[in-house]
Scaffold this motif. Structure first.
Motif, PDB file in Angstrom:
ATOM      1  N   HIS A  39      38.801 -64.958  73.138  1.00 50.07           N
ATOM      2  CA  HIS A  39      38.255 -63.604  73.074  1.00 50.07           C
ATOM      3  C   HIS A  39      39.236 -62.611  73.693  1.00 50.07           C
ATOM      4  O   HIS A  39      39.416 -61.489  73.180  1.00 50.07           O
ATOM      5  N   SER A  40      39.866 -63.001  74.795  1.00 49.33           N
ATOM      6  CA  SER A  40      40.828 -62.124  75.451  1.00 49.33           C
ATOM      7  C   SER A  40      42.005 -61.815  74.535  1.00 49.33           C
ATOM      8  O   SER A  40      42.494 -60.679  74.511  1.00 49.33           O
ATOM      9  N   ASP A  41      42.447 -62.799  73.751  1.00 52.44           N
ATOM     10  CA  ASP A  41      43.537 -62.563  72.802  1.00 52.44           C
ATOM     11  C   ASP A  41      43.122 -61.547  71.742  1.00 52.44           C
ATOM     12  O   ASP A  41      43.920 -60.679  71.337  1.00 52.44           O
ATOM     13  N   GLU A  42      41.872 -61.648  71.273  1.00 52.85           N
ATOM     14  CA  GLU A  42      41.387 -60.692  70.285  1.00 52.85           C
ATOM     15  C   GLU A  42      41.309 -59.286  70.886  1.00 52.85           C
ATOM     16  O   GLU A  42      41.703 -58.300  70.243  1.00 52.85           O
ATOM     17  N   VAL A  43      40.803 -59.183  72.116  1.00 53.91           N
ATOM     18  CA  VAL A  43      40.709 -57.886  72.785  1.00 53.91           C
ATOM     19  C   VAL A  43      42.110 -57.311  73.013  1.00 53.91           C
ATOM     20  O   VAL A  43      42.324 -56.099  72.875  1.00 53.91           O
ATOM     21  N   LEU A  44      43.061 -58.182  73.342  1.00 53.97           N
ATOM     22  CA  LEU A  44      44.437 -57.728  73.560  1.00 53.97           C
ATOM     23  C   LEU A  44      44.993 -57.077  72.300  1.00 53.97           C
ATOM     24  O   LEU A  44      45.647 -56.027  72.364  1.00 53.97           O
ATOM     25  N   LYS A  45      44.733 -57.684  71.142  1.00 52.24           N
ATOM     26  CA  LYS A  45      45.210 -57.102  69.873  1.00 52.24           C
ATOM     27  C   LYS A  45      44.577 -55.732  69.641  1.00 52.24           C
ATOM     28  O   LYS A  45      45.250 -54.785  69.215  1.00 52.24           O
ATOM     29  N   GLN A  94      37.218 -48.974  76.621  1.00 53.48           N
ATOM     30  CA  GLN A  94      36.203 -49.538  77.511  1.00 53.48           C
ATOM     31  C   GLN A  94      35.265 -50.481  76.760  1.00 53.48           C
ATOM     32  O   GLN A  94      34.841 -51.500  77.300  1.00 53.48           O
ATOM     33  N   GLU A  95      34.923 -50.137  75.528  1.00 57.14           N
ATOM     34  CA  GLU A  95      34.014 -50.962  74.743  1.00 57.14           C
ATOM     35  C   GLU A  95      34.676 -52.238  74.243  1.00 57.14           C
ATOM     36  O   GLU A  95      33.978 -53.204  73.903  1.00 57.14           O
ATOM     37  N   ALA A  96      35.995 -52.256  74.192  1.00 52.65           N
ATOM     38  CA  ALA A  96      36.702 -53.427  73.661  1.00 52.65           C
ATOM     39  C   ALA A  96      36.541 -54.658  74.544  1.00 52.65           C
ATOM     40  O   ALA A  96      36.591 -55.792  74.077  1.00 52.65           O
ATOM     41  N   GLY A  97      36.312 -54.449  75.828  1.00 54.00           N
ATOM     42  CA  GLY A  97      36.186 -55.596  76.737  1.00 54.00           C
ATOM     43  C   GLY A  97      37.434 -55.782  77.580  1.00 54.00           C
ATOM     44  O   GLY A  97      38.349 -54.953  77.567  1.00 54.00           O
ATOM     45  N   SER A  98      37.482 -56.881  78.315  1.00 56.88           N
ATOM     46  CA  SER A  98      38.582 -57.145  79.245  1.00 56.88           C
ATOM     47  C   SER A  98      39.540 -58.179  78.673  1.00 56.88           C
ATOM     48  O   SER A  98      39.175 -58.977  77.813  1.00 56.88           O
ATOM     49  N   VAL A  99      40.772 -58.144  79.184  1.00 58.16           N
ATOM     50  CA  VAL A  99      41.800 -59.114  78.796  1.00 58.16           C
ATOM     51  C   VAL A  99      42.206 -59.904  80.032  1.00 58.16           C
ATOM     52  O   VAL A  99      41.739 -59.651  81.146  1.00 58.16           O
ATOM     53  N   SER A 100      43.088 -60.866  79.828  1.00 55.15           N
ATOM     54  CA  SER A 100      43.574 -61.692  80.931  1.00 55.15           C
ATOM     55  C   SER A 100      44.262 -60.819  81.985  1.00 55.15           C
ATOM     56  O   SER A 100      44.891 -59.801  81.667  1.00 55.15           O
ATOM     57  N   GLN A 101      44.115 -61.205  83.256  1.00 55.52           N
ATOM     58  CA  GLN A 101      44.749 -60.452  84.340  1.00 55.52           C
ATOM     59  C   GLN A 101      46.263 -60.407  84.180  1.00 55.52           C
ATOM     60  O   GLN A 101      46.917 -59.523  84.717  1.00 55.52           O
ATOM     61  N   LYS A 102      46.779 -61.368  83.420  1.00 58.50           N
ATOM     62  CA  LYS A 102      48.219 -61.412  83.175  1.00 58.50           C
ATOM     63  C   LYS A 102      48.692 -60.152  82.454  1.00 58.50           C
ATOM     64  O   LYS A 102      49.811 -59.666  82.668  1.00 58.50           O
ATOM     65  N   TYR A 103      47.850 -59.592  81.562  1.00 57.64           N
ATOM     66  CA  TYR A 103      48.228 -58.427  80.764  1.00 57.64           C
ATOM     67  C   TYR A 103      47.457 -57.165  81.142  1.00 57.64           C
ATOM     68  O   TYR A 103      47.837 -56.069  80.728  1.00 57.64           O
ATOM     69  N   SER A 104      46.364 -57.309  81.885  1.00 56.23           N
ATOM     70  CA  SER A 104      45.437 -56.200  82.104  1.00 56.23           C
ATOM     71  C   SER A 104      46.135 -54.964  82.663  1.00 56.23           C
ATOM     72  O   SER A 104      46.052 -53.878  82.080  1.00 56.23           O
ATOM     73  N   GLN A 105      46.825 -55.101  83.787  1.00 60.47           N
ATOM     74  CA  GLN A 105      47.440 -53.944  84.432  1.00 60.47           C
ATOM     75  C   GLN A 105      48.563 -53.369  83.585  1.00 60.47           C
ATOM     76  O   GLN A 105      48.707 -52.142  83.477  1.00 60.47           O
ATOM     77  N   ILE A 124      49.084 -53.426  80.177  1.00 61.15           N
ATOM     78  CA  ILE A 124      48.698 -52.655  78.986  1.00 61.15           C
ATOM     79  C   ILE A 124      47.912 -51.404  79.381  1.00 61.15           C
ATOM     80  O   ILE A 124      47.965 -50.391  78.673  1.00 61.15           O
ATOM     81  N   TRP A 125      47.181 -51.459  80.501  1.00 65.14           N
ATOM     82  CA  TRP A 125      46.469 -50.262  80.932  1.00 65.14           C
ATOM     83  C   TRP A 125      47.455 -49.171  81.334  1.00 65.14           C
ATOM     84  O   TRP A 125      47.270 -47.995  80.999  1.00 65.14           O
ATOM     85  N   GLU A 126      48.507 -49.536  82.048  1.00 63.91           N
ATOM     86  CA  GLU A 126      49.507 -48.541  82.432  1.00 63.91           C
ATOM     87  C   GLU A 126      50.202 -47.964  81.205  1.00 63.91           C
ATOM     88  O   GLU A 126      50.464 -46.753  81.146  1.00 63.91           O
ATOM     89  N   GLU A 127      50.476 -48.830  80.219  1.00 63.77           N
ATOM     90  CA  GLU A 127      51.111 -48.347  78.984  1.00 63.77           C
ATOM     91  C   GLU A 127      50.167 -47.408  78.237  1.00 63.77           C
ATOM     92  O   GLU A 127      50.596 -46.388  77.683  1.00 63.77           O
ATOM     93  N   PHE A 128      48.883 -47.755  78.193  1.00 59.09           N
ATOM     94  CA  PHE A 128      47.887 -46.918  77.524  1.00 59.09           C
ATOM     95  C   PHE A 128      47.719 -45.600  78.283  1.00 59.09           C
ATOM     96  O   PHE A 128      47.706 -44.517  77.685  1.00 59.09           O
ATOM     97  N   ARG A 129      47.614 -45.679  79.596  1.00 56.16           N
ATOM     98  CA  ARG A 129      47.379 -44.500  80.413  1.00 56.16           C
ATOM     99  C   ARG A 129      48.576 -43.559  80.408  1.00 56.16           C
ATOM    100  O   ARG A 129      48.420 -42.322  80.517  1.00 56.16           O
ATOM    101  N   GLU A 130      49.772 -44.074  80.230  1.00 52.27           N
ATOM    102  CA  GLU A 130      50.978 -43.235  80.248  1.00 52.27           C
ATOM    103  C   GLU A 130      50.942 -42.205  79.120  1.00 52.27           C
ATOM    104  O   GLU A 130      51.384 -41.060  79.300  1.00 52.27           O
TER     105      GLU A 130
END
Length: 603
Positions: free
Chosen positions: A354-360, A393-404, A406-412
């Motif tokens: 599920h985390s892989d799907e959310v990551l995509k 937010q609705e997409a769900g969470s991803v692995s902690q390995k990628y969470s921070q 991709i969030w920083e990339e998105f937030r930038e």
């Protein structure tokens, strides 16, 4: 891993096996086992089994018990450690099977030795009984005493008996021995001497009995009691006036030790029952945790894992349960813990998928954010960014390995766009003020056009519409939120007014076309040719109308550009429909003209 023997076999082996004189050795051995690893424990057992003399059962049981403790403390997440432990467990099982077989053979040999010793002692008792017959026949006491001494020495030299039969034979021998000492024919001096020696020995044993109170290990004290009891019964009697007193004291001291031993076992039994109940409660908690149905999130599994680890730690602090229940309750606990970690692994696998799907999905949102970051349509883009954030937010969470990351990339992208909008704030304020002025001007234009549309049509309507169109363009842009509504109102009024113009124009064009039909023959043409031409023109118009209709069906109107294009196509379609109606009227007029011409020819 099965138990080595049942409880009855264990008791028999412990009676027959030689007991160590120094209990400290057993304790030191147990302590050394506690410091060994699982592999060292198995190697130690293998070394003991290679010796000529089979090790004691309690030593083997200690090794096995220590191995089980290593297994309980094994690291569940370390696959290598778990694999090594399983390999050592297989080795241990094979060594225990070998010991069990050799111990069985030793037990059989011991049983045979018991039977042989029983036969010898029964023969000695028969010979002892014969002494009394010889005494009755007047045999010399010295000769009888020599035979008695010989029988006694042989009795003491005979090995151990089956504990079940030993007491009865010893009792009979001791009765005969006491009767022999009481023979009236015995030498008084010899009797007194033996009485004195026996008294000294028994007093020494009594002192040893008293010292057992200082021995803290109840099991060790009980074993020593058994040794003292055996020595007491092997000694001869004391003087008659002292027998009851010394025997009474012995019974009191020995009874106190037996009661201490019994109290110890009763207390241990109660403790083992309490341990069984405590372990049963832990098993129930583990099983309830699996049936709870609340383990549907990562945090819930983390919390439950901590609870399982706490239960495992608590389990290790609880002592043994009763022998008949100890293995069963452990297997139940082990099964529950294994089931928990198996379900956790399955959940983790599904969570990773599920985390892989959310990551995509979130990577796609990042790409959409990058496409918006350079936009200058501040209001619309700000709303688009808010929508992206909601989808994130609705997409769900991803692995902690990628969470921070991709969030920083998105937030930038957010920070970049809103920093730009902030810098443009002053200029945007001026533009908005001008847009409000433009909006007021355009609203005034709409009022004027509405009055024209609702009143009588001016003769110069076409010129007026051109002037209003120039004023509308010169008014400039309006605020974005009002743009669509005011443009739609303007187009609606224009369509209504141009519709009036088209109506008058169509009437004039139709009237002019009717007048031109009378000149067809003078120009070298005819009605049939005009009919064919007009029909082809109508077919082209209808084909063009079908194209507009198809475009309207498939046009994506989700964007603002799509909405503007839709309005433009609708206006062209409406104009084309009016032209088609005009062409159809011309065809009807031409058809009427052809019918009139045919009537003139017939007349």
């Amino acid at each position: 891993m099965e138990l080595l023997q049942n409880s009855e076999q264990t008791q028999q082996t412990e009676v027959s096996a030689p007991q160590p004189n120094d209990t400290t050795t057993s304790q030191e051995t147990s302590t050394s086992f506690q410091s060994m690893t699982a592999q060292q424990l198995v190697d130690q057992l293998a070394l003991l089994l290679q010796q000529d003399e089979l090790p004691e059962r309690k030593i083997v049981e200690q090794i096995r018990g220590q191995f089980i403790r290593r297994k309980e403390r094994q690291n569940e997440s370390n696959a290598t450690e778990q694999g090594d432990l399983e390999a050592q467990e297989i080795r241990l099982g094979e060594l225990l099977a070998s010991f069990k077989e050799r111990d069985r053979k030793r037990q059989e040999a011991l049983e045979a030795l018991y039977q042989e010793n029983k036969g010898k002692k029964e023969a000695l008792i028969s010979r002892f009984e014969e002494l009394f017959k010889s005494n009755e026949e007047g045999a010399e006491f010295g000769e009888l005493y020599a035979k008695f001494t010989h029988i006694r020495d042989e009795w003491n030299a005979v090995g151990a008996l089956d504990p079940k039969e030993q007491a009865a034979l010893n009792k009979r021998f001791y009765e005969l021995r006491d009767e022999f000492y009481d023979l009236k024919a015995i030498n008084d001096d010899l009797r007194q001497y033996d009485f004195k020696k026996n008294l000294e020995a028994k007093q020494a044993l009594l002192q040893e009995l008293r010292s057992l109170d200082d021995v803290k290990d109840v099991i060790t004290a009980h074993r020593k009691l058994q040794e003292i009891t055996a020595q007491w019964h092997e000694l001869g009697p004391v003087a008659k006036e002292l027998r009851q007193e010394i025997n009474t004291e012995f019974k009191q001291l020995a009874g106190a030790q037996h009661k201490r031993h019994q109290d110890f076992h009763d207390k241990r039994k109660a403790t083992e029952e309490e341990n069984l109940q405590a372990k049963t409660n832990i098993c129930a908690k583990v099983e309830e945790l699996l049936l709870d149905g609340a383990l549907t999130t990562h945090n819930a599994w983390v919390k439950a894992t901590e609870q399982i680890k706490e239960m495992q730690a608590e389990w290790r602090t609880i002592g043994y349960a009763p022998r008949k229940d100890n293995d069963m309750i452990y297997q139940r606990f082990r099964a529950g813990v294994d089931a928990f970690f198996r379900h956790r692994s399955e959940f983790a696998k599904k969570a990773r998928e599920h985390s892989d799907e959310v990551l995509k999905v979130k990577q796609e949102l990042i790409e959409r954010a990058k496409a918006l970051r350079e936009s200058t349509d501040w209001e619309a883009t700000a709303e688009a960014f808010k929508q992206l954030q909601k989808e994130w937010q609705e997409a769900g969470s991803v692995s902690q390995k990628y969470s921070q990351k991709i969030w920083e990339e998105f937030r930038e992208n957010f920070d970049y766009f809103f920093d730009r909008r902030k810098k443009e704030g002053t200029r945007k304020s001026d533009i908005y003020h001008e847009a409000r002025k433009s909006l007021a001007i355009k609203r005034e234009i709409l009022k004027e056009l509405t009055a024209i549309n609702e009143g009588e049509e001016p003769e110069n309507l076409r010129d007026l519409l051109a002037e209003y169109n120039d004023r509308w363009k010169q008014a400039g842009a309006v605020p974005h939120k009002d743009k669509e509504a005011i443009n739609a109102a303007y187009r609606e009024l224009l369509d209504a007014l141009h519709g009036k113009l088209r109506k008058h124009r169509s009437e004039r064009r139709l009237s002019g076309y009717g007048a031109s039909l009378g000149n067809l023959d003078a120009k070298g043409s005819n009605l049939q040719t005009e009919h064919a031409r007009l029909q082809r023109h109508l077919d082209r118009q209808r084909a063009e109308l079908q194209t507009y209709e198809n475009n309207l069906t498939f046009l994506n109107v989700s964007s603002k550009s799509g909405s503007s294009l839709l309005s433009e196509i609708e206006r062209k379609r409406d104009h084309l429909i009016a032209d088609i109606e005009l062409t159809e009227q011309k065809l009807r007029l031409l058809l009427q003209k052809e019918q009139e011409a045919e009537q003139e020819v017939q007349e």
